[in-house]
Motif scaffolding. Sequence first.
Motif, mmCIF file in Angstrom:
data_model
loop_
_atom_site.group_PDB
_atom_site.id
_atom_site.type_symbol
_atom_site.label_atom_id
_atom_site.label_comp_id
_atom_site.label_asym_id
_atom_site.label_seq_id
_atom_site.Cartn_x
_atom_site.Cartn_y
_atom_site.Cartn_z
ATOM 1 N N GLY A 123 0.787 -1.229 0.000
ATOM 2 C CA GLY A 123 0.000 0.000 0.000
ATOM 3 C C GLY A 123 0.814 1.272 0.000
ATOM 4 N N ASP A 124 2.108 1.176 0.248
ATOM 5 C CA ASP A 124 2.985 2.345 0.259
ATOM 6 C C ASP A 124 3.886 2.392 -0.968
ATOM 7 N N GLY A 125 3.545 1.621 -1.984
ATOM 8 C CA GLY A 125 4.365 1.544 -3.184
ATOM 9 C C GLY A 125 5.165 0.253 -3.190
ATOM 10 N N PRO A 126 5.538 -0.208 -4.375
ATOM 11 C CA PRO A 126 6.232 -1.490 -4.483
ATOM 12 C C PRO A 126 7.656 -1.437 -3.940
ATOM 13 N N VAL A 127 8.033 -2.508 -3.262
ATOM 14 C CA VAL A 127 9.409 -2.734 -2.825
ATOM 15 C C VAL A 127 9.951 -3.823 -3.746
ATOM 16 N N ARG A 128 11.011 -3.506 -4.458
ATOM 17 C CA ARG A 128 11.575 -4.431 -5.443
ATOM 18 C C ARG A 128 12.671 -5.276 -4.795
ATOM 19 N N LEU A 129 12.593 -6.582 -4.996
ATOM 20 C CA LEU A 129 13.528 -7.533 -4.403
ATOM 21 C C LEU A 129 14.053 -8.491 -5.463
ATOM 22 N N ARG A 130 15.285 -8.956 -5.267
ATOM 23 C CA ARG A 130 15.834 -10.027 -6.109
ATOM 24 C C ARG A 130 16.077 -11.226 -5.205
ATOM 25 N N SER A 131 15.492 -12.352 -5.572
ATOM 26 C CA SER A 131 15.699 -13.561 -4.778
ATOM 27 C C SER A 131 17.038 -14.181 -5.164
ATOM 28 N N HIS A 132 17.636 -14.812 -4.189
ATOM 29 C CA HIS A 132 18.888 -15.509 -4.421
ATOM 30 C C HIS A 132 18.705 -16.951 -3.967
ATOM 31 N N ARG A 133 19.523 -17.432 -3.092
ATOM 32 C CA ARG A 133 19.459 -18.837 -2.701
ATOM 33 C C ARG A 133 18.352 -19.101 -1.685
ATOM 34 N N ASP A 166 14.041 1.186 -2.155
ATOM 35 C CA ASP A 166 13.617 1.598 -0.820
ATOM 36 C C ASP A 166 12.103 1.500 -0.732
ATOM 37 N N GLY A 167 11.600 1.331 0.478
ATOM 38 C CA GLY A 167 10.151 1.316 0.667
ATOM 39 C C GLY A 167 9.769 0.843 2.044
ATOM 40 N N VAL A 168 8.465 0.697 2.204
ATOM 41 C CA VAL A 168 7.885 0.262 3.475
ATOM 42 C C VAL A 168 6.995 -0.941 3.211
ATOM 43 N N LEU A 169 7.097 -1.934 4.085
ATOM 44 C CA LEU A 169 6.191 -3.085 4.046
ATOM 45 C C LEU A 169 5.393 -3.093 5.331
ATOM 46 N N ARG A 170 4.116 -3.427 5.229
ATOM 47 C CA ARG A 170 3.209 -3.466 6.377
ATOM 48 C C ARG A 170 2.491 -4.806 6.429
ATOM 49 N N LEU A 171 2.008 -5.146 7.611
ATOM 50 C CA LEU A 171 1.159 -6.327 7.753
ATOM 51 C C LEU A 171 -0.130 -6.117 6.986
ATOM 52 N N GLY A 172 -0.701 -7.195 6.453
ATOM 53 C CA GLY A 172 -1.997 -7.123 5.790
ATOM 54 C C GLY A 172 -1.928 -7.481 4.325
ATOM 55 N N PRO A 173 -2.979 -7.124 3.590
ATOM 56 C CA PRO A 173 -3.063 -7.484 2.173
ATOM 57 C C PRO A 173 -1.933 -6.831 1.372
ATOM 58 N N ALA A 174 -1.497 -7.542 0.331
ATOM 59 C CA ALA A 174 -0.407 -7.043 -0.506
ATOM 60 C C ALA A 174 -0.544 -7.612 -1.908
#
Length: 182
Positions: A123-133, A166-174
């Motif tokens: 809800g605060d904008g996408p947080v971009r991540l790259r998965s590794h192992r 950068d960004g914020v993650l919160r509990l709840g729907p995503a």
Amino acid sequence: MEGTGHATAVEVVALLTSPLHSYEGRPADGPRPDPDGGGRDRIEIRAGHGAVGDRFAGHAAHREAALTVMAVEALEHVAAVLGLPEVPDPLLARRTVVLRGVDVDALARTRDRPGAVFTLDTGDGPVRLRSHRAANPCAWMDTVFGAGAFRALRGRGGVRCEPLSDGVLRLGPARLVVEPQH
């Protein structure tokens, strides 16, 4: 879902940051106490750094593993296999983000495919991540969840991720979106 660019509705069921590593030493000695338990309603993510306030943030050795993401369905599997009366507290897995509704382990890099790049938006904008192992479980899981948990979590321990924005993650729907692989 993998590499499609389609949004998947998920739920963030747990967020954890902690300045200390509770599962050090011998499992028989028990975990180190975490002063506040580590559970959060929201966490701040910094690209190339990790979750603000977390023990792995900002350490070069953990740059590709600054965040760990796990599916709560893995803990439901543990509860079923071990015959537990309820699903274990997801914070005990000591993963940064615990999601419901996606096969997190399918995002991990393998010998045959690169890790996924994905966004998670609470809800605060996408947080971009790259998965590794894969974030393989350890013997501590038998101590905190019960005998047999370590084995039950093999292949279900989640994935280590590098924050790309950068960004914020919160509990709840995503919303989770896996970027197409080129």
